[in-house]
Design a protein around this motif. Structure first.
Motif, PDB file in Angstrom:
ATOM      1  N   ARG A   1       0.714  -1.231   0.242  1.00  0.00           N
ATOM      2  CA  ARG A   1      -0.166   0.030  -0.097  1.00  0.00           C
ATOM      3  C   ARG A   1       0.771   1.355   0.110  1.00  0.00           C
ATOM      4  O   ARG A   1       0.760   2.248  -0.577  1.00  0.00           O
ATOM      5  CB  ARG A   1      -0.896  -0.212   1.359  1.00  0.00           C
ATOM      6  CG  ARG A   1      -1.971   1.101   1.180  1.00  0.00           C
ATOM      7  CD  ARG A   1      -2.838   1.459   2.370  1.00  0.00           C
ATOM      8  NE  ARG A   1      -3.796   2.097   2.095  1.00  0.00           N
ATOM      9  CZ  ARG A   1      -4.152   3.167   1.361  1.00  0.00           C
ATOM     10  NH1 ARG A   1      -2.981   3.815   1.411  1.00  0.00           N
ATOM     11  NH2 ARG A   1      -5.306   3.756   1.064  1.00  0.00           N
TER      12      ARG A   1
ATOM     13  N   ASP B   1      -8.575   2.547   0.005  1.00  0.00           N
ATOM     14  CA  ASP B   1      -8.490   1.203  -0.497  1.00  0.00           C
ATOM     15  C   ASP B   1      -9.116   0.923  -1.591  1.00  0.00           C
ATOM     16  O   ASP B   1      -8.479   0.232  -2.607  1.00  0.00           O
ATOM     17  CB  ASP B   1      -8.623   0.352   0.674  1.00  0.00           C
ATOM     18  CG  ASP B   1      -7.593   0.122   1.963  1.00  0.00           C
ATOM     19  OD1 ASP B   1      -6.650   1.258   1.792  1.00  0.00           O
ATOM     20  OD2 ASP B   1      -7.675  -0.374   2.728  1.00  0.00           O
TER      21      ASP B   1
ATOM     22  N   TRP C   1      -7.517  -0.600  -4.997  1.00  0.00           N
ATOM     23  CA  TRP C   1      -7.961  -1.859  -5.664  1.00  0.00           C
ATOM     24  C   TRP C   1      -8.481  -1.570  -7.137  1.00  0.00           C
ATOM     25  O   TRP C   1      -8.020  -2.431  -7.995  1.00  0.00           O
ATOM     26  CB  TRP C   1      -9.159  -2.383  -4.935  1.00  0.00           C
ATOM     27  CG  TRP C   1      -8.590  -3.110  -3.730  1.00  0.00           C
ATOM     28  CD1 TRP C   1      -8.843  -2.708  -2.416  1.00  0.00           C
ATOM     29  CD2 TRP C   1      -7.830  -4.422  -3.566  1.00  0.00           C
ATOM     30  NE1 TRP C   1      -8.499  -3.599  -1.252  1.00  0.00           N
ATOM     31  CE2 TRP C   1      -7.584  -4.646  -2.099  1.00  0.00           C
ATOM     32  CE3 TRP C   1      -7.251  -5.227  -4.598  1.00  0.00           C
ATOM     33  CZ2 TRP C   1      -6.883  -5.514  -1.584  1.00  0.00           C
ATOM     34  CZ3 TRP C   1      -6.460  -6.213  -4.153  1.00  0.00           C
ATOM     35  CH2 TRP C   1      -6.441  -6.583  -2.640  1.00  0.00           C
TER      36      TRP C   1
ATOM     37  N   LEU D   1      -3.195  -5.750   0.748  1.00  0.00           N
ATOM     38  CA  LEU D   1      -2.358  -4.567   0.528  1.00  0.00           C
ATOM     39  C   LEU D   1      -1.347  -4.121   1.621  1.00  0.00           C
ATOM     40  O   LEU D   1      -0.262  -3.563   1.449  1.00  0.00           O
ATOM     41  CB  LEU D   1      -3.145  -3.263   0.467  1.00  0.00           C
ATOM     42  CG  LEU D   1      -4.326  -3.015  -0.515  1.00  0.00           C
ATOM     43  CD1 LEU D   1      -5.481  -2.152  -0.367  1.00  0.00           C
ATOM     44  CD2 LEU D   1      -3.609  -2.820  -2.020  1.00  0.00           C
TER      45      LEU D   1
END
Length: 238
Positions: free
Chosen positions: A134, A145, A149, A168
């Motif tokens: 991440r 998030d 994605w 992540l």
């Protein structure tokens, strides 16, 4: 920062560390008032000449236009000036003549910080850091998030990351050594797509990857809404 040192002549000399020259500092402070610049990623080269030494240009008198969302491949023999053009877009090499305009703005009038923060490049050698996946995608924590994605999906990496136990939060080793070369480059692609700058530059971004990853990167670049200029890798004849 400045420090002092004594030279062989016994006289003190100043050592500059991390100093920014006056011209560069001024360039950081100048820029266009259009906060959303560039809006579309249109590029115009007008009689552009670029080079590293006076009198020896690598590119001479080049004129062309890249319309918004166009995808342009730049090809030529070794030493023809392909990478020099990339350096010119970021003003790492300054124009010896002519100009580069992005969305109608002469980039020589744009502050370096503003210019370089508004264009995205995927280089030949992927750059990854020790930390979570991440963090490598979003170093400043600017995205959700869900956005990460979606970016991974567009980069054809979502299934791989979903298969990782930590997702992540997967720990990436220094330089991405615990990922394959292709996976590293796809992470860089996902990071680039996440930023959504209108102009994306690929400087032989597929040179070190296998043909399958090469195709995935090209498919993603073609499908994006970004203007893209790329120096493709040389392919062996079948």
């Amino acid at each position: 920062m400045a420090g002092g040192a004594v030279g062989n002549d016994g006289q003190p000399h100043h050592i500059l560390r991390g100093a920014v020259c006056g011209a560069e500092q001024a360039n950081r402070q100048s820029g266009t008032r259009r906060a959303t610049w560039p809006e579309s990623g249109a590029v115009q080269l007008e009689r552009l000449t670029l080079g590293y030494r006076a009198g020896e240009p690598a590119l001479r008198d080049v004129t062309c236009t890249v319309a918004p969302r166009d995808k342009l491949g730049i090809v030529g023999r070794t030493g023809a000036g392909k990478s020099t053009l990339t350096l010119g877009l970021f003003r790492i090499v300054e124009a010896m003549g002519g100009k580069i305009l992005i969305d109608g703005v002469d980039i020589s009038r744009i502050g370096l910080h503003q210019l370089r923060s508004r264009i995205t490049i995927i280089p030949q050698d992927p750059v990854l850091f020790s930390g979570t996946l991440r963090m490598n995608l979003d170093p400043f924590g600017a995205y959700t998030d869900d956005q990460l994605w979606r970016s991974l999906e567009h980069a054809h990496l979502k299934a791989f990351v979903q298969g990782l136990s930590a997702g992540l939060r997967h720990e990436v080793s220094e330089g991405g050594e615990n990922l394959s070369v292709g996976q590293r480059q796809l992470v860089c692609l996902a990071r680039a797509l996440l930023r959504k700058t209108p102009l994306l530059v690929l400087d032989e971004a597929t040179a070190a990857v296998d043909l399958e990853t090469d195709e995935l990167i090209q498919v993603s670049a073609r499908a994006s809404s970004l203007s893209a200029a790329g120096v493709p890798r040389a392919r062996a004849a079948a």
